[in-house]
Motif scaffolding. Sequence first.
Motif, short mmCIF file in Angstrom:
data_model
loop_
_atom_site.label_atom_id
_atom_site.label_comp_id
_atom_site.label_asym_id
_atom_site.label_seq_id
_atom_site.Cartn_x
_atom_site.Cartn_y
_atom_site.Cartn_z
N ARG A 11 0.84 -1.20 0.00
CA ARG A 11 0.00 0.00 0.00
C ARG A 11 0.88 1.25 0.00
O ARG A 11 1.56 1.53 0.98
CB ARG A 11 -0.94 0.00 1.20
N GLN A 12 0.83 1.98 -1.09
CA GLN A 12 1.65 3.17 -1.23
C GLN A 12 1.06 4.34 -0.43
O GLN A 12 -0.11 4.67 -0.57
CB GLN A 12 1.76 3.58 -2.71
N TYR A 13 1.89 4.97 0.39
CA TYR A 13 1.42 6.09 1.20
C TYR A 13 1.05 7.29 0.34
O TYR A 13 0.18 8.08 0.70
CB TYR A 13 2.49 6.47 2.23
N CYS A 14 1.70 7.45 -0.81
CA CYS A 14 1.35 8.58 -1.67
C CYS A 14 -0.04 8.39 -2.29
O CYS A 14 -0.67 9.37 -2.69
CB CYS A 14 2.40 8.78 -2.76
N ASP A 15 -0.51 7.14 -2.36
CA ASP A 15 -1.88 6.88 -2.82
C ASP A 15 -2.88 7.15 -1.71
O ASP A 15 -3.97 7.70 -1.93
CB ASP A 15 -2.03 5.43 -3.28
N LEU A 16 -2.51 6.76 -0.49
CA LEU A 16 -3.42 6.89 0.64
C LEU A 16 -3.58 8.33 1.11
O LEU A 16 -4.62 8.71 1.64
CB LEU A 16 -2.93 6.03 1.81
N CYS A 74 7.30 -0.76 -1.09
CA CYS A 74 5.98 -1.33 -1.34
C CYS A 74 5.97 -2.19 -2.60
O CYS A 74 4.91 -2.59 -3.08
CB CYS A 74 4.96 -0.21 -1.49
N THR A 75 7.13 -2.48 -3.16
CA THR A 75 7.24 -3.22 -4.41
C THR A 75 8.10 -4.47 -4.23
O THR A 75 8.57 -4.76 -3.13
CB THR A 75 7.88 -2.33 -5.50
N GLN A 76 8.34 -5.16 -5.32
CA GLN A 76 9.20 -6.34 -5.28
C GLN A 76 10.65 -5.99 -4.99
O GLN A 76 11.46 -6.88 -4.70
CB GLN A 76 9.09 -7.10 -6.61
N ASP A 77 11.00 -4.71 -5.05
CA ASP A 77 12.36 -4.28 -4.74
C ASP A 77 12.57 -4.02 -3.25
O ASP A 77 13.62 -3.52 -2.85
CB ASP A 77 12.69 -2.99 -5.51
#
Length: 656
Positions: free
Chosen positions: A223-228, A260-263
């Motif tokens: 869950r990306q904080y920039c989206d929330l 928040c990604t595969q990295d």
Amino acid sequence: MGAKRARPECRTVCIGSRRYLGSKNRLLGFIRSVADAECEGIETVADVFAGTGAVASAFTDKRLITNDILYSNWICHTAWFSSQRYSKAKVEGLICEYNSLAPVEDNYMSLNFAGTYFSAEDCRKIGFIREDIERRYGAGELNERERAMLVASLLYAMDKAANTCGHYDAFLKGMRNMRHIELCMPQVPPCGPGNRCFNEDANLLVRRIQADLVYIDPPYNSRQYCDLYHLLENVARWEKPPVYGTARKMERSAIKSRYCTQDALKSFEDLISHTQARYILLSYNDTGTKADPRSNARIRDADIMRILSSRGEVKVFTAPYKAYMSGTSQEASCTERLFLCKCRMQRRAELIQSPLNYPGGKYSLLPQLLPYFPEDADLFADLFCGGCSVGINAPCPRVLFNDSNSRLMDILRMFRNTETDRIMADIELIISAYGLSDTRLYGYEKYGGTGSAGLAEYNKEQYNRLRSDYNARIKEGGCGDEETLMLFVIIVFSFNNQMRFNSKGEFNMPVGKRDFNSQMRSKLTAFADRLRAGDYAFTAQDFRNLPADGWNENTFVYADPPYLISCATYNENGGWTEKDERDLLAYLDALDERGIRFALSNVLESKGRRNSILAEWAAANEYRYRTLHLENSYSNSNYQTKGRTAKCDEVLIINY
């Protein structure tokens, strides 16, 4: 005439009152208790994924470094933790004024968000307030912290009134939440000087800051904080971008987190490997396996332990915790874990060069010196710090810089206590006021500085006037930051960027052929940033008077005195004498008797001259101390003294 009507009382808001996914506000006691019980001598705390700043607020008795990739969080950190002075009356007055407003004209907020997260009435109010804050700031009516406090007050008011379940990935239909915007005065905690707030990628930041304790609380899932929190980010930045979709989001790819990604695992390993701290404290809760895969933890426990263990000894502490679940009204039980790593010190990957070209500086010899310095010391005492090239690159969490030149130490303290942008702006004012060259802006050709003389001919008259003004002010008792900054500018424009005073205390170096060019600016920026980020103290003492009662076997002392047989002149008032040399060697012997490790930089021979005092002392202690000979080629060597001849025999003498 009627009585004057009292201004309505302004309510207050505390840092922990904001709804935020993963907030540790209810875990502050747990986090602080672990730090207090397990971490010794903590003076600087860095929170590199600070979010709302709740955890940082538990360490306001320390020097703080906060960071978050979201600008909306950074501006709140500036409000809560900045050391800049502010007018409480001014901020409170504007908050009361804003609360009484009822704007009727549409603006960016009402045109884009009316009827979604807020009513049209509240959107017009939010837009008007945010625009007015920016207008006042641009007009110079507000300083940076006052602006930040007003924006933080607005963001907290929006969070309380928003028609959401706690984030901005979606809004509730039907405008169920009928509360309206009401700004409150931030309850700013008492903070000491030296706090720093950053708004950048944590993986880049840790490469250039240093702290006793680095607290890490990265995103746990996808869950990306920039989206929330896109709407709060939009209002904080106030760039008025186009928005799209039902949730009315703006373009935000530049602020998405790799955690928040595969990295995530790769990024975490990079972060830990470059973190410069005595202790790393990681929060990473046991999220388990969720029905929604987006809520599952990105980094496994086994990987956390492997990566942290590569840096030092790891302990794990747990506490039960009811976590806020994004998008629902429920709370789910989980276990909050703190992974505490007591780090083995790492050598810095990047060497910092001092902007002060102090005589005898050791920057070019660092590749030879640093491998011999112990990595387990918790205090590095630099007895003759000069331009600080050694101490600022030392593999040690705390450094004491000492030099008997009090004006040199004033420059270092100014760098430490003043923001770099302010230093740069004030330097430019002095350069402009005296008509000195500025090749960064205009190049060398404008000043005819293309020959071997460089800029000396152009700057000589202006430089002499600046030097004369400085000496006059010092003679009249001036010794504040203004005079200190004048001195630094003089040094920048002086011959070889060096510092020298005559017997009357007057600066007497002639003009040089360089100016405050891009290279010097880069040096100063990196150096000042490191000074503010690290745990550094400054004293201006004769080494014989330096208090050393608290030094022990975990202290490492480095001595780089003026060389007895060198022709370098630090001043024209006596210089370094044979008595000074003997007193220093006796001082080092006394350290050795107390079990304190030391290293001495010096020269045995130079241009046909021999330091017989040093040579006899080294020979008398050949089974007690080691004499390491340094090469001009900067390759490491450890040759025996006997039979060695050289024009300049630079040595490092150590007792370990």
